[in-house]
Write a protein that holds these residues in place. Structure first.
Motif, PDB file in Angstrom:
ATOM      1  N   UNK A  28      -1.971  -3.991   0.456  1.00 20.36           N
ATOM      2  CA  UNK A  28      -2.947  -2.916   0.631  1.00 20.36           C
ATOM      3  C   UNK A  28      -3.603  -2.537  -0.696  1.00 20.36           C
ATOM      4  N   UNK A  29      -4.768  -1.880  -0.595  1.00 20.61           N
ATOM      5  CA  UNK A  29      -5.488  -1.514  -1.815  1.00 20.61           C
ATOM      6  C   UNK A  29      -5.531  -0.003  -2.044  1.00 20.61           C
ATOM      7  N   UNK A  30      -4.771   0.756  -1.281  1.00 23.18           N
ATOM      8  CA  UNK A  30      -4.722   2.204  -1.483  1.00 23.18           C
ATOM      9  C   UNK A  30      -3.288   2.686  -1.308  1.00 23.18           C
ATOM     10  N   UNK A  31      -2.884   3.635  -2.152  1.00 24.56           N
ATOM     11  CA  UNK A  31      -1.544   4.206  -2.069  1.00 24.56           C
ATOM     12  C   UNK A  31      -1.622   5.724  -2.203  1.00 24.56           C
ATOM     13  N   UNK A  73      -4.613   6.878  -4.652  1.00 23.96           N
ATOM     14  CA  UNK A  73      -5.224   5.860  -5.485  1.00 23.96           C
ATOM     15  C   UNK A  73      -5.864   4.867  -4.519  1.00 23.96           C
ATOM     16  N   UNK A  74      -7.182   4.830  -4.499  1.00 24.06           N
ATOM     17  CA  UNK A  74      -7.901   4.020  -3.536  1.00 24.06           C
ATOM     18  C   UNK A  74      -9.032   3.301  -4.222  1.00 24.06           C
ATOM     19  N   UNK A 126       2.737   6.291   1.010  1.00 26.81           N
ATOM     20  CA  UNK A 126       2.084   5.508   2.060  1.00 26.81           C
ATOM     21  C   UNK A 126       1.086   4.556   1.419  1.00 26.81           C
ATOM     22  N   UNK A 127       0.731   3.539   2.162  1.00 31.80           N
ATOM     23  CA  UNK A 127      -0.315   2.630   1.708  1.00 31.80           C
ATOM     24  C   UNK A 127      -1.239   2.307   2.872  1.00 31.80           C
ATOM     25  N   UNK A 128      -2.425   1.821   2.548  1.00 32.63           N
ATOM     26  CA  UNK A 128      -3.375   1.409   3.583  1.00 32.63           C
ATOM     27  C   UNK A 128      -4.374   0.439   2.976  1.00 32.63           C
ATOM     28  N   UNK A 129      -5.124  -0.209   3.857  1.00 37.55           N
ATOM     29  CA  UNK A 129      -6.196  -1.099   3.431  1.00 37.55           C
ATOM     30  C   UNK A 129      -7.506  -0.385   3.700  1.00 37.55           C
ATOM     31  N   UNK A 130      -8.227  -0.066   2.651  1.00 36.11           N
ATOM     32  CA  UNK A 130      -9.475   0.670   2.778  1.00 36.11           C
ATOM     33  C   UNK A 130     -10.622  -0.251   2.411  1.00 36.11           C
ATOM     34  N   UNK A 131     -11.635  -0.322   3.289  1.00 34.81           N
ATOM     35  CA  UNK A 131     -12.808  -1.130   3.008  1.00 34.81           C
ATOM     36  C   UNK A 131     -13.804  -0.336   2.182  1.00 34.81           C
TER      37      UNK A 131
END
Lengths: 117, 114
Positions: A29-32, A49-50, A92-97
């Motif tokens: 992922x690119x955001x935490x 952090x994104x 947490x983490x996620x993939x943000x476009x």
């Protein structure tokens, strides 16, 4: 290891101590994120952090300091905390476009239970 | 206006019954409504989500009902099981994603008795 891993799972510290919480994500992922979870309150977003940018909740006291050395690791440095800071801290983490998808699915770790004496 | 109000705070249901958790919001700019499920000792995990262009979404025993005009949405758990005992959080986000815009409710602790 898969998912989001947080260490330590439990931490007891005095008000004058300095400690750090660690988070590692294995999802690419690119955001935490750091969230604070207190009883009977909504999950409180502390820091994001994104896409290499940092966003913070202005209500978070300066005794909490985040660090994100790379896209897989996130730290929360704790300094001279107060008893009311006792809570479960969730990473947490996620993939943000870059253009946004409108559906940001968060993957949470199990949390670090912090007790400030 | 950024709040999501969730009720009830706690819920006890018998096995096989229907569990219903309600959420209400004010900001009409919200366009994504997820539900997260959290078991003791674990972090929350996405359970099901809906967008306002549909009034209902079903995944197995879990259904989200969405009422855009009333600005309310609810989670229905059919044939509730003891393994469903957990805390459920509704949430809402808007715009181009990014959880800095994700707002959570206070949570509902569900207990399903055998």
């Amino acid at each position: 290891e898969t998912g989001v891993t947080q260490t330590p799972r439990h931490l007891v510290m005095g008000m004058t101590n300095k400690k750090s919480l660690k988070c590692e994500q294995h999802l690419g992922h690119n955001a935490m994120y750091w969230y604070k979870q207190s009883a009977k309150k909504p999950l409180e977003l502390m820091f994001v952090y994104s896409l290499e940018e940092r966003v913070e909740n202005n209500s978070v006291p300066s005794r909490f300091s985040p660090e994100c050395p790379n896209s897989s690791h996130l730290f929360l440095h704790l300094h001279t905390l107060q008893p009311e800071d006792s809570a479960l801290y969730l990473c947490a983490s996620s993939q943000v476009g870059r253009l946004g998808s409108g559906a940001n699915v968060l993957t949470f770790g199990a949390g670090s239970r912090l007790t400030v004496l | 206006q950024q709040q999501v109000k969730q009720s009830p705070q706690s819920l006890i249901v018998q096995k096989g019954g229907i569990s219903i958790i309600n959420c209400a919001y004010e900001n009409t700019a919200f366009d994504y409504f997820p539900w997260y499920q959290q078991f003791p000792g674990k972090g929350p995990a996405l359970l099901i989500a809906i967008r306002p262009d549909v009034s209902e979404k079903k995944e197995g025993r879990f259904t989200i009902s969405f009422n855009k005009s009333a600005k309310q949405f609810s989670l229905h758990i059919m044939d509730s099981q003891p393994g469903d005992s957990a805390t459920y959080f509704c949430a809402a986000s808007m715009g181009q994603g990014g959880s800095e815009k994700l707002v959570f409710g206070k949570g509902t602790k569900l207990t399903v008795n055998p």
